[in-house]
Scaffold this motif. Structure first.
Motif, mmCIF file in Angstrom:
data_model
loop_
_atom_site.group_PDB
_atom_site.id
_atom_site.type_symbol
_atom_site.label_atom_id
_atom_site.label_comp_id
_atom_site.label_asym_id
_atom_site.label_seq_id
_atom_site.Cartn_x
_atom_site.Cartn_y
_atom_site.Cartn_z
ATOM 1 N N ASN A 187 -0.556 1.710 -6.663
ATOM 2 C CA ASN A 187 0.596 0.663 -6.155
ATOM 3 C C ASN A 187 0.845 2.295 -5.351
ATOM 4 N N VAL A 188 1.226 2.116 -3.679
ATOM 5 C CA VAL A 188 1.671 3.062 -2.461
ATOM 6 C C VAL A 188 2.875 2.648 -1.901
ATOM 7 N N LEU A 189 4.062 3.101 -1.470
ATOM 8 C CA LEU A 189 5.066 2.908 -1.131
ATOM 9 C C LEU A 189 5.041 3.168 0.209
ATOM 10 N N HIS A 190 4.484 2.008 1.288
ATOM 11 C CA HIS A 190 4.185 2.441 2.269
ATOM 12 C C HIS A 190 5.255 2.151 3.449
ATOM 13 N N SER A 191 5.423 2.679 4.620
ATOM 14 C CA SER A 191 7.093 2.029 5.083
ATOM 15 C C SER A 191 7.816 1.153 5.060
ATOM 16 N N GLY A 192 8.560 1.778 4.155
ATOM 17 C CA GLY A 192 9.299 0.944 2.861
ATOM 18 C C GLY A 192 8.625 -0.497 2.414
ATOM 19 N N GLY A 193 7.565 -0.309 2.599
ATOM 20 C CA GLY A 193 6.987 -1.715 0.926
ATOM 21 C C GLY A 193 6.346 -1.021 0.143
ATOM 22 N N SER A 194 6.256 -1.869 -0.821
ATOM 23 C CA SER A 194 5.541 -1.207 -1.974
ATOM 24 C C SER A 194 3.786 -2.489 -1.997
ATOM 25 N N TYR A 195 3.678 -1.605 -1.776
ATOM 26 C CA TYR A 195 2.514 -2.401 -2.331
ATOM 27 C C TYR A 195 1.658 -2.012 -3.740
ATOM 28 N N TRP A 196 0.679 -2.966 -4.746
ATOM 29 C CA TRP A 196 -0.032 -3.368 -5.629
ATOM 30 C C TRP A 196 -1.293 -3.665 -4.795
#
Length: 115
Positions: A96-105
């Protein structure tokens, strides 16, 4: 942003696995990375975190001393080395990464610990 996990599988109790997560679509070296896991019917659990430079790591109490998170910023990849595996480590593992206000999986990789 794209995250692709690999390295899961079936392992006997006491065994080891190394998970990888290949990242793309963002400046990998600028972001903290996390590994989570989830079993059916339960919430996703944070397993480990690593800072962008790799100097600081944190672990869930349940995996401390057995799991090691690391990263290679030149390869845009984060790893989870899992040793002394137990049946209760059985889960789908996600990075997971938190990027530009989003959470990506990523799509997840199944780890099954069983004899």
């Amino acid at each position: 942003v794209q995250l692709v996990e690999s390295g899961g599988g079936l392992v006997q109790p006491g065994g080891s696995l190394r998970l990888s997560c290949a990242a793309s679509g963002f400046t990998f070296s600028s972001y903290y990375m996390r590994w989570y896991r989830q079993v059916p019917g339960k919430e996703r659990e944070l397993v480990a975190l690593i800072t962008n430079g790799g100097r600081t790591t944190n672990y869930a109490d349940s995996v401390k001393g057995r799991f090691t998170i690391s990263r290679d910023n030149a390869k845009n990849t984060v790893y989870l080395q899992m040793n002394s595996l137990k049946p209760e480590d059985t889960a789908v593992y996600y990075c997971n990464v938190l990027h530009s206000g989003g959470s990506y999986w990523g799509q997840g990789t199944q780890v099954t610990v069983s004899s």
